[in-house]
Design an enzyme around this catalytic site. Sequence first.
Site, PDB file in Angstrom:
ATOM      1  CD  GLN A  92      27.746  85.470   3.229  1.00 30.85           C
ATOM      2  OE1 GLN A  92      28.012  86.576   2.751  1.00 30.85           O
ATOM      3  NE2 GLN A  92      26.958  84.617   2.626  1.00 30.85           N
ATOM      4  CB  SER A 139      34.911  84.483   0.372  1.00 33.25           C
ATOM      5  OG  SER A 139      33.669  84.846  -0.148  1.00 33.25           O
ATOM      6  CB  SER A 142      30.402  92.503   4.765  1.00 30.17           C
ATOM      7  OG  SER A 142      30.580  92.319   3.395  1.00 30.17           O
ATOM      8  CD  GLU A 147      24.683  86.725  -0.215  1.00 29.40           C
ATOM      9  OE1 GLU A 147      24.960  85.528  -0.066  1.00 29.40           O
ATOM     10  OE2 GLU A 147      25.497  87.640  -0.038  1.00 29.40           O
ATOM     11  CG  ASN A 197      26.249  90.197 -11.848  1.00 23.81           C
ATOM     12  OD1 ASN A 197      25.987  89.786 -10.712  1.00 23.81           O
ATOM     13  ND2 ASN A 197      25.803  91.337 -12.316  1.00 23.81           N
ATOM     14  CD  GLU A 198      31.713  88.082 -14.374  1.00 23.92           C
ATOM     15  OE1 GLU A 198      31.522  87.891 -13.157  1.00 23.92           O
ATOM     16  OE2 GLU A 198      32.027  89.205 -14.851  1.00 23.92           O
TER      17      GLU A 198
HETATM   18  C1  LIG Z   1      31.309  94.228  -1.246  1.00 25.47           C
HETATM   19  C2  LIG Z   1      31.594  92.768  -1.030  1.00 25.47           C
HETATM   20  C3  LIG Z   1      31.152  92.168   0.115  1.00 25.47           C
HETATM   21  C4  LIG Z   1      31.428  90.821   0.346  1.00 25.47           C
HETATM   22  N1  LIG Z   1      31.046  90.293   1.540  1.00 25.47           N
HETATM   23  C5  LIG Z   1      31.334  89.007   1.798  1.00 25.47           C
HETATM   24  C6  LIG Z   1      30.989  88.449   3.071  1.00 25.47           C
HETATM   25  O1  LIG Z   1      30.420  89.134   3.938  1.00 25.47           O
HETATM   26  N2  LIG Z   1      31.330  87.176   3.314  1.00 25.47           N
HETATM   27  C7  LIG Z   1      31.965  86.402   2.395  1.00 25.47           C
HETATM   28  O2  LIG Z   1      32.207  85.240   2.677  1.00 25.47           O
HETATM   29  N3  LIG Z   1      32.336  86.891   1.178  1.00 25.47           N
HETATM   30  C8  LIG Z   1      32.036  88.186   0.872  1.00 25.47           C
HETATM   31  N4  LIG Z   1      32.411  88.720  -0.335  1.00 25.47           N
HETATM   32  C9  LIG Z   1      33.219  87.917  -1.261  1.00 25.47           C
HETATM   33  C10 LIG Z   1      32.434  87.437  -2.472  1.00 25.47           C
HETATM   34  O3  LIG Z   1      31.496  86.475  -2.110  1.00 25.47           O
HETATM   35  C11 LIG Z   1      33.465  86.897  -3.493  1.00 25.47           C
HETATM   36  O4  LIG Z   1      34.254  87.989  -3.892  1.00 25.47           O
HETATM   37  C12 LIG Z   1      32.796  86.272  -4.666  1.00 25.47           C
HETATM   38  O5  LIG Z   1      32.187  85.068  -4.308  1.00 25.47           O
HETATM   39  C13 LIG Z   1      33.801  85.985  -5.809  1.00 25.47           C
HETATM   40  O6  LIG Z   1      34.865  85.241  -5.348  1.00 25.47           O
HETATM   41  P1  LIG Z   1      36.370  85.712  -5.607  1.00 25.47           P
HETATM   42  O7  LIG Z   1      36.501  87.136  -5.183  1.00 25.47           O
HETATM   43  O8  LIG Z   1      37.262  84.703  -4.989  1.00 25.47           O
HETATM   44  O9  LIG Z   1      36.541  85.702  -7.191  1.00 25.47           O
HETATM   45  P2  LIG Z   1      36.787  84.429  -8.104  1.00 25.47           P
HETATM   46  O10 LIG Z   1      35.829  83.358  -7.750  1.00 25.47           O
HETATM   47  O11 LIG Z   1      38.239  84.097  -8.065  1.00 25.47           O
HETATM   48  O12 LIG Z   1      36.405  85.002  -9.516  1.00 25.47           O
HETATM   49  C14 LIG Z   1      37.290  85.860 -10.266  1.00 25.47           C
HETATM   50  C15 LIG Z   1      36.604  86.178 -11.601  1.00 25.47           C
HETATM   51  O13 LIG Z   1      36.401  84.948 -12.354  1.00 25.47           O
HETATM   52  C16 LIG Z   1      35.042  84.804 -12.703  1.00 25.47           C
HETATM   53  N5  LIG Z   1      34.654  83.398 -12.636  1.00 25.47           N
HETATM   54  C17 LIG Z   1      34.913  82.525 -11.634  1.00 25.47           C
HETATM   55  N6  LIG Z   1      34.372  81.309 -11.915  1.00 25.47           N
HETATM   56  C18 LIG Z   1      33.754  81.446 -13.116  1.00 25.47           C
HETATM   57  C19 LIG Z   1      33.004  80.550 -13.936  1.00 25.47           C
HETATM   58  N7  LIG Z   1      32.794  79.291 -13.555  1.00 25.47           N
HETATM   59  N8  LIG Z   1      32.506  81.036 -15.108  1.00 25.47           N
HETATM   60  C20 LIG Z   1      32.721  82.327 -15.494  1.00 25.47           C
HETATM   61  N9  LIG Z   1      33.418  83.215 -14.752  1.00 25.47           N
HETATM   62  C21 LIG Z   1      33.929  82.779 -13.582  1.00 25.47           C
HETATM   63  C22 LIG Z   1      34.280  85.595 -11.659  1.00 25.47           C
HETATM   64  O14 LIG Z   1      33.010  86.001 -12.136  1.00 25.47           O
HETATM   65  C23 LIG Z   1      35.217  86.785 -11.433  1.00 25.47           C
HETATM   66  O15 LIG Z   1      35.025  87.753 -12.426  1.00 25.47           O
HETATM   67  C24 LIG Z   1      32.144  90.053  -0.609  1.00 25.47           C
HETATM   68  C25 LIG Z   1      32.578  90.670  -1.786  1.00 25.47           C
HETATM   69  C26 LIG Z   1      32.323  92.007  -2.005  1.00 25.47           C
HETATM   70  C27 LIG Z   1      32.819  92.637  -3.266  1.00 25.47           C
END
Ligand SMILES: Cc1cc2nc3c(=O)[nH]c(=O)nc-3n(C[C@H](O)[C@H](O)[C@H](O)COP(=O)(O)OP(=O)(O)OC[C@H]3O[C@@H](n4cnc5c(N)ncnc54)[C@H](O)[C@@H]3O)c2cc1C
Length: 380
Positions: free
Chosen positions: A125, A128, A162, A245, A360-361
């Site tokens: 996938q 991100s 992943s 998902e 989860n947020e």
């Molecule tokens: C084990 C694992 C596997 C993954 N696999 C894939 C994959 O296969 N393909 C893929 O595309 N992505 C993958 N991801 C990425 C995942 O989808 C993103 O990490 C996730 O969507 C969060 O985005 P970010 O890391 O950019 O954090 P951000 O979006 O920058 O968020 C940072 C923090 O801010 C908080 N936050 C952001 N917006 C808000 C809001 N509006 N209100 C309150 N809090 C908020 C979030 O909850 C988080 O705590 C994976 C992540 C993990 C950990």
Amino acid sequence: MNLDLSESELAFQAEARAWLAARVPSEPLPSMDTPEGFRAHQEWEAELAEARWAVVSWPEKYHGRDASLVEWVIFEEEYYRAGAPGRVSQNGIFLLSPTIFENGTEEQQDRWLPSMATGEQIWAQAWSEPEAGSDLASLRSRAERDEERGGWVLNGQKTWSSRASYAHWGFGLFRSDPDSQRHHGLTYFCFPLGADGITVRPIAQLDGEPGFAELFFDDVFVPDSDVLGEPGAGWAVAMSTAGNERGLSLRSPGRFCATADRLVDLWRRQGAPVEHRDAVVDAWLGAEAYRLYTWGTVSRLLDGGQIGYAGSVNKVFWSDLDIAMHETALDLLGPASEVSGAWTDGYLFSLSGPIYAGTNEVQRNVVAERILGLPREARG
Ligand SMILES: Cc1cc2nc3c(=O)[nH]c(=O)nc-3n(C[C@H](O)[C@H](O)[C@H](O)COP(=O)(O)OP(=O)(O)OC[C@H]3O[C@@H](n4cnc5c(N)ncnc54)[C@H](O)[C@@H]3O)c2cc1C
């Protein structure tokens, strides 16, 4: 709902249980985030497909059994109860395939689904981006029309994909209309990860294993035949994948019931310490509650309902439950947890549950705004 299984469902359950008892490897396979573990898991997928257990709910022509939703849940319960290996093909079979069934052409279904079922082609996938995680609609990777060649040229970067270090195909969204904003003007593309112009750079995880990757797109040509759904309608196509998902397919209750059973076993083997009893009972009840809730979802779907925003409740519940169960196990083990590979690895992975599949947020915002009707969070 009546939770008694019918004769044919009981027969299905017995067949699955017997096959798994005979075939599940006695030793755990190496981690699928390593090259040898990835291959070992692919071989296991081939074995499952050969016996038509890889994708039970798919049509027979794609290695399935045309199984009902109820049978699918039964199979998942049996699968995890038997301690069978994790599914290296999960991004394809659980996340992408419902989208291909819903939005793909027949030609795409015939081309992609069989090798996805056998584990020969593993899908990653690619959603991100470094600046677009929770807020996926702010993505910047772009697609430009190439009329002459009949396709699109992709540029940009994706991350946290992943198993992309070893996978064969990717699926992701790109901005195909440069004048569009947010959820509009996006297109859903599928692409071989070995295509010219794609660079796959592995990222080591907390445990050091390099299955994760970031992907760089440098003038990557994708033919029209690899666009999923209508150009420009990518957001709607992607959301059907996201619903799967969070809602039902990625984390079936069998997984958590099996962990809860292992936890109860561990507690007994540690001499049933009274100070940990409540946590163990809570874990078992949580897994059972999730199981029953899933059966509720199944009956809603069978009545023609949809998962909808309730998928967000689901996601928060299973990810918090997973952490709580592993924390309880580590508490029970005390210093011995340092050498208990399975519980420690499971704990490290459980920590990522509140992040992937939508943090989860953000899911709590969805629950607050869409289900409870609370005022929207302040933005900007
Ligand atoms: C084990 C694992 C596997 C993954 N696999 C894939 C994959 O296969 N393909 C893929 O595309 N992505 C993958 N991801 C990425 C995942 O989808 C993103 O990490 C996730 O969507 C969060 O985005 P970010 O890391 O950019 O954090 P951000 O979006 O920058 O968020 C940072 C923090 O801010 C908080 N936050 C952001 N917006 C808000 C809001 N509006 N209100 C309150 N809090 C908020 C979030 O909850 C988080 O705590 C994976 C992540 C993990 C950990």
